[in-house]
Design a protein around this motif. Structure first.
Motif, mmCIF file in Angstrom:
data_model
loop_
_atom_site.group_PDB
_atom_site.id
_atom_site.type_symbol
_atom_site.label_atom_id
_atom_site.label_comp_id
_atom_site.label_asym_id
_atom_site.label_seq_id
_atom_site.Cartn_x
_atom_site.Cartn_y
_atom_site.Cartn_z
ATOM 1 N N ASP A 68 -23.167 -29.051 52.653
ATOM 2 C CA ASP A 68 -22.082 -29.645 53.535
ATOM 3 C C ASP A 68 -21.564 -31.226 53.301
ATOM 4 O O ASP A 68 -20.370 -31.313 53.275
ATOM 5 N N TYR A 69 -22.471 -31.804 52.542
ATOM 6 C CA TYR A 69 -21.806 -33.284 52.435
ATOM 7 C C TYR A 69 -21.719 -33.466 50.716
ATOM 8 O O TYR A 69 -20.759 -34.334 50.512
ATOM 9 N N LEU A 70 -22.554 -33.105 49.893
ATOM 10 C CA LEU A 70 -22.146 -33.376 48.470
ATOM 11 C C LEU A 70 -21.039 -32.422 47.862
ATOM 12 O O LEU A 70 -21.066 -31.260 47.971
ATOM 13 N N ARG A 71 -20.034 -33.024 47.217
ATOM 14 C CA ARG A 71 -19.023 -32.393 46.763
ATOM 15 C C ARG A 71 -18.694 -33.023 45.545
ATOM 16 O O ARG A 71 -18.958 -34.071 44.984
ATOM 17 N N GLN B 84 -21.397 -48.541 42.216
ATOM 18 C CA GLN B 84 -22.078 -49.887 41.436
ATOM 19 C C GLN B 84 -22.447 -49.522 39.996
ATOM 20 O O GLN B 84 -21.903 -50.473 39.079
ATOM 21 N N ALA B 85 -22.462 -48.477 39.677
ATOM 22 C CA ALA B 85 -22.980 -48.148 37.858
ATOM 23 C C ALA B 85 -22.373 -47.069 37.495
ATOM 24 O O ALA B 85 -22.262 -46.657 36.439
ATOM 25 N N GLY B 86 -21.460 -46.215 38.204
ATOM 26 C CA GLY B 86 -20.847 -45.084 37.687
ATOM 27 C C GLY B 86 -21.865 -43.853 37.380
ATOM 28 O O GLY B 86 -21.395 -43.328 36.357
ATOM 29 N N GLN B 87 -22.878 -43.788 37.858
ATOM 30 C CA GLN B 87 -24.146 -42.814 37.320
ATOM 31 C C GLN B 87 -24.415 -41.929 38.556
ATOM 32 O O GLN B 87 -23.785 -42.145 39.684
ATOM 33 N N SER B 88 -25.442 -40.971 38.286
ATOM 34 C CA SER B 88 -25.587 -40.109 39.216
ATOM 35 C C SER B 88 -27.109 -39.608 38.937
ATOM 36 O O SER B 88 -27.511 -38.478 39.152
ATOM 37 N N VAL B 89 -27.980 -40.783 38.847
ATOM 38 C CA VAL B 89 -29.381 -40.551 38.832
ATOM 39 C C VAL B 89 -30.107 -40.030 40.164
ATOM 40 O O VAL B 89 -30.833 -39.058 39.989
ATOM 41 N N PHE B 90 -29.480 -40.458 41.320
ATOM 42 C CA PHE B 90 -29.727 -40.245 42.499
ATOM 43 C C PHE B 90 -29.595 -38.669 42.866
ATOM 44 O O PHE B 90 -30.363 -37.763 43.074
ATOM 45 N N ARG B 91 -28.324 -38.179 42.381
ATOM 46 C CA ARG B 91 -28.064 -36.766 42.916
ATOM 47 C C ARG B 91 -28.846 -35.934 41.816
ATOM 48 O O ARG B 91 -29.182 -34.558 42.128
ATOM 49 N N ARG B 92 -28.804 -36.201 40.474
ATOM 50 C CA ARG B 92 -29.696 -35.421 39.716
ATOM 51 C C ARG B 92 -31.069 -34.882 40.017
ATOM 52 O O ARG B 92 -31.683 -34.028 40.023
ATOM 53 N N ALA C 128 -30.152 -35.701 57.103
ATOM 54 C CA ALA C 128 -30.408 -36.398 55.848
ATOM 55 C C ALA C 128 -29.161 -36.329 54.737
ATOM 56 O O ALA C 128 -28.973 -37.308 53.993
ATOM 57 N N GLY C 129 -28.417 -35.443 55.005
ATOM 58 C CA GLY C 129 -27.174 -35.258 53.883
ATOM 59 C C GLY C 129 -26.323 -36.460 53.806
ATOM 60 O O GLY C 129 -25.661 -36.822 52.971
ATOM 61 N N ARG C 130 -26.153 -37.112 55.258
ATOM 62 C CA ARG C 130 -25.484 -38.094 55.019
ATOM 63 C C ARG C 130 -26.008 -39.385 54.359
ATOM 64 O O ARG C 130 -25.311 -40.051 53.792
ATOM 65 N N MET C 131 -27.273 -39.603 54.581
ATOM 66 C CA MET C 131 -27.971 -40.674 53.863
ATOM 67 C C MET C 131 -27.611 -40.426 52.613
ATOM 68 O O MET C 131 -27.593 -41.531 51.572
ATOM 69 N N CYS C 132 -28.046 -39.098 51.724
ATOM 70 C CA CYS C 132 -27.703 -38.865 50.478
ATOM 71 C C CYS C 132 -26.557 -39.147 50.057
ATOM 72 O O CYS C 132 -26.214 -39.769 49.036
ATOM 73 N N TYR C 133 -25.590 -38.803 50.486
ATOM 74 C CA TYR C 133 -24.128 -38.893 50.409
ATOM 75 C C TYR C 133 -23.803 -40.387 50.476
ATOM 76 O O TYR C 133 -23.217 -40.888 49.360
ATOM 77 N N ALA C 134 -24.451 -41.077 51.220
ATOM 78 C CA ALA C 134 -24.003 -42.656 51.104
ATOM 79 C C ALA C 134 -24.777 -43.211 50.045
ATOM 80 O O ALA C 134 -24.243 -44.185 49.329
ATOM 81 N N ILE C 135 -25.973 -42.923 49.583
ATOM 82 C CA ILE C 135 -26.579 -43.506 48.430
ATOM 83 C C ILE C 135 -25.848 -43.182 47.181
ATOM 84 O O ILE C 135 -25.511 -43.785 46.126
ATOM 85 N N MET D 246 -20.411 -28.060 46.021
ATOM 86 C CA MET D 246 -21.049 -27.808 44.763
ATOM 87 C C MET D 246 -21.408 -26.119 44.653
ATOM 88 O O MET D 246 -22.164 -25.709 45.374
ATOM 89 N N MET D 247 -20.534 -25.897 43.485
ATOM 90 C CA MET D 247 -20.904 -24.468 43.060
ATOM 91 C C MET D 247 -22.465 -24.404 42.959
ATOM 92 O O MET D 247 -23.031 -23.098 43.079
ATOM 93 N N ALA D 248 -23.006 -25.092 42.381
ATOM 94 C CA ALA D 248 -24.507 -24.882 42.115
ATOM 95 C C ALA D 248 -25.529 -24.660 43.097
ATOM 96 O O ALA D 248 -26.480 -24.124 43.237
ATOM 97 N N LEU D 249 -24.955 -24.995 44.380
ATOM 98 C CA LEU D 249 -25.586 -24.911 45.392
ATOM 99 C C LEU D 249 -25.531 -23.688 46.469
ATOM 100 O O LEU D 249 -25.826 -23.265 47.381
ATOM 101 N N VAL D 250 -24.178 -22.905 46.193
ATOM 102 C CA VAL D 250 -23.667 -21.752 46.902
ATOM 103 C C VAL D 250 -24.717 -20.827 46.952
ATOM 104 O O VAL D 250 -25.006 -20.206 47.802
ATOM 105 N N ASN D 251 -25.218 -20.281 45.787
ATOM 106 C CA ASN D 251 -25.926 -19.081 45.676
ATOM 107 C C ASN D 251 -27.482 -19.542 46.368
ATOM 108 O O ASN D 251 -27.868 -18.697 46.940
#
Length: 545
Positions: free
Chosen positions: A436-439, A392-400, A378-385, A445-450
């Motif tokens: 693995d996918y989100l960078r 498209q919009a320069g935003q990060s609503v989905f990632r947030r 699923a990480g691949r799909m999330c990365y694509a979105i 992403m440091m927020a995911l390490v711990n």
């Protein structure tokens, strides 16, 4: 993909196959662009201005030069020195691409730098070209001598050239022009590889997904662009190299006009500037740019094509969806969802601004907690979105929204594990896949390490090690993200493996399969996060038995 890519799926190409692909790409390209190379060398070696207003100038334009060479020397003149040129291209292509693949992989394994960074590709591309140059420079000198001689020929054959040059000028003649060659080739090749990668990313940014029908065309165009940029930035050094390589060969140059002798690189630069002006540094630039566009474009085009032929990327399938085609061009068939949700997810990938992206994030997380196969990819799909929304919009609503939902599930992980072991395993698989996918700036992403470490620590507790599902999950995720995690926090990885080793020595509770898996991951890390041939044969034969 040129260079090591930790995200490359399905393609497992050996070093030998890389060398073969590099050799064949060099061979085909050389045969196609040899006429332009001959014209370029003739321009570079001409002292007189490249202008029809100069009565002493033998050549003053690409078409005029082509007609004159054809008239005076025949069509075979455009392939003068073709045998040493082919030896040069075959050897150079093999050494350069193999060195580049090995160097980028070394960078990935030895540091936290992303192997796909512009700077990494620049340094590794430059170093790989220097290695290749040292290997084939004698052949380059021979090729230049053959291309530069007029009629009657000084050298009758390749063997005659080698013997004559060695007897009259000594063994160092085969490394004439090496200093400017290395000075020129490092930035030139570095820019080639780095701009090729950057232009491919820019291409994917500019061209909509539905317009990217032909990956081969992309490789050709981006390679051509990289060649033009690189050649323009480094051209004067290439001219100095050619002038120095024909030193001691003046008698064969008399038919083409004036000749000069140079004491070295600086003397060559001074004489060119004094006698020919600043524009003299760029003599032959027009055919060089045309040649660079074609040669670099063809080299990358043929290399990627031959790699694909040698080791094709398979079509992967999961229960719910499929990923098809080359990396960067995905088509998803999310068949395990209902029709309405399928349409929602497809729209999110193609036009993220048209849907509620927080709802999309929740849908993906919910399904990942129920379907372990889906959670693995699923990480691949999330990365694509995320990429589509950013473009498209320069935003990060989905990632947030995704990270908020992951945090909620993380805080309730013990309740999730108590409620559903499958859901817990799916969650760990999913969060590791996202890590693995989100960078951010090409870094994990440091927020995911711990949170990822905490989940893996939980899987390494004695009560979890007694369950094969959790042991299997622990080992699979360490195979996937263990190396990245260790780069981010080695101390915690050391602590995790203390737990794993202690668990392996538990007197009771572990199945034979669990013990085998734990032993395999301990050896996997000890070998530098690689599976040795002996370990692969032992563990996988044991598991299959």
């Amino acid at each position: 993909m040129v260079g090591y890519d930790p995200k490359a799926d399905g393609r497992n190409i050996s070093n030998f196959e890389v060398a073969v692909a590099g050799s064949v790409s060099g061979l085909v390209t050389r045969a196609l662009i040899s006429p332009l190379d001959i014209i370029k060398i003739r321009f570079q070696l001409q002292i007189e201005r490249l202008s029809c207003s100069d009565p002493n100038a033998k050549y003053h334009g690409i078409l005029q030069a082509a007609r004159q060479i054809l008239q005076e020397e025949g069509p075979t003149a455009f392939w003068k020195g073709h045998i040493p040129a082919q030896l040069l291209s075959i050897g150079y292509g093999a050494v350069q691409f193999l060195s580049f693949e090995l160097l980028t992989e070394l960078v990935h394994r030895a540091s936290v730098h992303d192997a796909r960074d512009f700077s990494v590709h620049f340094v590794c591309g430059g170093l790989s070209a220097c290695v290749a140059t040292l290997a084939v420079h004698p052949v380059d000198v021979l090729r230049t001598r053959f291309a530069a001689q007029g009629e009657p020929r000084v050298y009758k054959s390749l063997r005659d050239a080698v013997v004559t040059m060695y007897r009259t000028e000594g063994p160092l003649v085969f490394y004439k022009g090496l200093n400017p060659t290395l000075l020129a080739i490092f930035p030139y090749a570095g820019f080639q590889f780095s701009f090729y990668s950057s232009l491919k990313h820019a291409y994917e940014w500019v061209i909509p997904a539905e317009g990217r029908k032909d990956g081969n065309l992309k490789n050709l165009l981006c390679g051509s662009g990289a060649g033009v940029i690189s050649k323009t930035l480094t051209y004067p050094l290439d001219l100095f190299k050619k002038r120095l390589q024909v030193g001691g060969f003046e008698q064969a140059r008399a038919a083409f006009g004036q000749v000069r002798s140079y004491k070295g690189l600086l003397d060559c630069a001074k004489q060119v500037l004094r006698e020919e002006g600043a524009q003299g540094f760029f003599k032959g630039l027009s055919p060089s740019l045309l040649k660079a566009a074609l040669s670099t474009g063809f080299v990358f085009f043929w290399y990627e094509l031959f790699c694909a032929v040698i080791s094709p990327t398979p079509v992967k399938s999961c229960w719910g969806w499929m990923v098809m085609g080359e990396p960067g061009r995905e088509e998803y068939k999310i068949q395990s969802f209902d029709a309405e949700t399928q349409q929602l997810l497809k729209t999110a990938i193609k036009d993220p601004g048209a849907v509620d992206l927080e709802k999309v994030a929740n849908v993906i997380v919910d399904h990942s907690l129920q379907d372990c196969v889906f959670s693995k990819e699923a990480g691949r799909m999330c990365y694509a979105i995320i990429q589509a929304e950013s473009k498209q919009a320069g935003q990060s609503v989905f990632r947030r929204g995704l990270l908020n939902r992951l945090q909620q599930e993380y805080q309730a992980r013990e309740q999730l594990r108590a409620r559903s072991l499958q859901g817990w395993v799916c969650y760990v698989t999913f969060i590791c896949n996202i890590f693995d996918y989100l960078r951010v700036n090409n870094m994990p992403m440091m927020a995911l390490v711990n949170p990822v470490y905490d989940c893996l620590f939980r899987l390494a507790q004695p009560d979890s090690l007694s369950k094969e599902e959790e042991v299997d999950c622990l080992v699979l995720q360490l195979h996937r993200v263990g190396e990245q995690l260790e780069k981010m926090n080695r101390q915690r990885m050391d602590e995790l493996f203390v737990l794993i080793r202690d668990g392996f020595l538990l007197p009771t509770g572990l199945s034979s399969l669990a013990q085998l898996l734990l032993l395999e991951i301990i050896e996997f890390r000890a070998a530098g996060w690689k599976t040795t041939p002996a370990a692969h044969k032992y563990y996988y034969s044991e598991v299959s038995d």
